[in-house]
Enzyme design. Structure first.
Site, short mmCIF file in Angstrom:
data_model
loop_
_atom_site.label_atom_id
_atom_site.label_comp_id
_atom_site.label_asym_id
_atom_site.label_seq_id
_atom_site.Cartn_x
_atom_site.Cartn_y
_atom_site.Cartn_z
N ASP A 71 10.21 38.80 55.65
CA ASP A 71 11.17 37.94 54.95
C ASP A 71 11.91 38.67 53.83
O ASP A 71 12.68 38.06 53.08
CB ASP A 71 10.45 36.72 54.35
CG ASP A 71 10.34 35.56 55.35
OD1 ASP A 71 11.15 35.50 56.30
OD2 ASP A 71 9.45 34.71 55.16
N ARG A 143 9.06 25.11 46.31
CA ARG A 143 8.64 26.49 46.04
C ARG A 143 8.41 26.72 44.54
O ARG A 143 7.30 26.94 44.10
CB ARG A 143 9.67 27.48 46.58
CG ARG A 143 9.88 27.39 48.10
CD ARG A 143 8.67 27.87 48.85
NE ARG A 143 8.83 27.80 50.29
CZ ARG A 143 9.34 28.77 51.04
NH1 ARG A 143 9.73 29.90 50.49
NH2 ARG A 143 9.45 28.62 52.36
N HIS A 172 14.79 25.29 49.17
CA HIS A 172 15.26 26.10 48.04
C HIS A 172 16.56 25.49 47.54
O HIS A 172 17.36 25.00 48.35
CB HIS A 172 15.59 27.55 48.48
CG HIS A 172 14.43 28.50 48.50
ND1 HIS A 172 14.31 29.49 49.46
CD2 HIS A 172 13.37 28.67 47.66
CE1 HIS A 172 13.22 30.20 49.22
NE2 HIS A 172 12.64 29.73 48.14
N CYS A 266 20.84 33.48 50.86
CA CYS A 266 19.45 33.97 50.84
C CYS A 266 19.38 35.49 50.94
O CYS A 266 18.45 36.10 50.44
CB CYS A 266 18.67 33.40 52.02
SG CYS A 266 18.61 31.62 52.09
N1 ARG Z 1 11.52 32.59 55.48
C1 ARG Z 1 11.91 32.59 54.10
C2 ARG Z 1 11.02 31.68 53.33
O1 ARG Z 1 10.69 30.62 53.83
C3 ARG Z 1 13.33 32.19 53.95
C4 ARG Z 1 13.84 32.34 52.55
C5 ARG Z 1 15.24 31.88 52.39
N2 ARG Z 1 15.76 32.27 51.15
C6 ARG Z 1 16.50 31.52 50.34
N3 ARG Z 1 17.02 32.06 49.27
N4 ARG Z 1 16.68 30.25 50.57
O2 ARG Z 1 10.59 31.96 52.22
#
Ligand code: ARG
Length: 274
Positions: A71, A143, A172, A266
């Site tokens: 990632d 998160r 996010h 992202c």
């Molecule tokens: N697979 C990553 C996660 O779930 C994707 C992150 C996406 N990043 C973002 N800035 N929204 O952490």
């Protein structure tokens, strides 16, 4: 309605190539470990995003990818910088934890504050230098921990507005809200709690409002230089909305990165020097 010519501001970005990109674990609803990803195509699409930013006159630094950190291409999550100060990331899930150190090393020459609380950098923080004297918008709910919002305010010396995210598809802040320029934003209200929607409506009465389909097309996961709005090809309705607001949409195809639950924003961290 006619608009003043929107002026771009030259930016510095940080990106990380998806050489080791896979979907081998699922930490958001977009990730499906049973569908194979095409890492070579991911790199090709990523490089077109990088050259698009460079061709628009911006500087893009590239972080070395690390094997075993699939990632890491989502470089926005590694830190958050404002005025030459950097608030480091601390990832929610162990699978991504080691990414924080790679970003920290990159910021060796910066004024770096190591975080105590879980936060995923620009994934959950946005900065509007021209709104309210410089204001940080911050997401929590999936998160980043609310305690990290206060920590970011202490680290960066800018007011932080806490916004609660309520839809797991938009886990996010940068999947549901984006800065269009120094003072205005676009967002999908339904991704936020009722109170957060009120706060956003109060602070940004001229915001460009997006709908659920725009957000699902990752149309809010955009990077704007104040004029050019780089967004996922799939986000056609969102492109019309930003054009109607006087911005210039620029499409890039990022089908592979969407399989990991991300798109343009992202993959791009902005480096805000003093
Ligand atoms: N697979 C990553 C996660 O779930 C994707 C992150 C996406 N990043 C973002 N800035 N929204 O952490």
């Amino acid at each position: 309605m006619s608009h003043m010519e929107r002026m771009p501001r030259v930016r510095t970005y940080l990106m990380c190539p998806p050489e080791h990109f896979t979907v081998e674990y699922a930490i958001n609803p977009w990730m499906d470990t049973t569908v194979p990803v095409d890492a070579a195509l991911a790199v090709k699409q990523w490089d077109l995003l990088r050259t698009t930013l460079v061709d628009l006159g911006h500087t893009v630094h590239v972080l070395d990818p690390v094997a075993g950190l699939p990632d890491m291409v989502y470089a926005a999550n590694g830190a958050f910088s404002v005025d030459g100060r950097v608030y480091g990331a601390r990832f929610r899930y162990p699978q991504r934890a080691a990414e924080a150190a790679a970003h920290r090393d990159f910021y060796a020459a910066w004024n770096f504050v190591a975080p105590e609380h879980v936060n995923e950098g620009e994934g959950d923080f946005a900065y509007l230098p021209g709104a309210y004297g410089g204001v940080i918008l911050a997401g929590h709910g999936f998160r980043t921990e609310p305690a990290a919002h206060a920590e970011a305010q202490e680290a960066l010396g800018r007011p932080v507005v806490s916004l609660r995210l309520v839809d797991p598809a938009f886990y996010h802040l940068d999947t549901a809200l984006a800065a269009l320029d120094d003072h205005n934003i676009t967002y999908y209200p339904g991704a936020f709690s009722q109170s957060a929607q009120r706060v956003l409506a109060q602070l940004f009465p001229d915001a460009v409002l997006a709908d659920r389909a725009d957000a699902e097309a990752f149309g809010l996961n955009l990077v704007s230089d104040g004029r050019n709005v780089i967004l996922n090809t799939e986000a056609t309705a969102m492109a019309h909305k930003v054009r109607a607001a006087g911005y210039e949409p620029v499409h890039v195809e990022l089908t592979e990165l969407k399989r990991g639950g991300g798109s343009v924003k992202c993959a791009v961290a902005e480096l805000r020097h003093a």
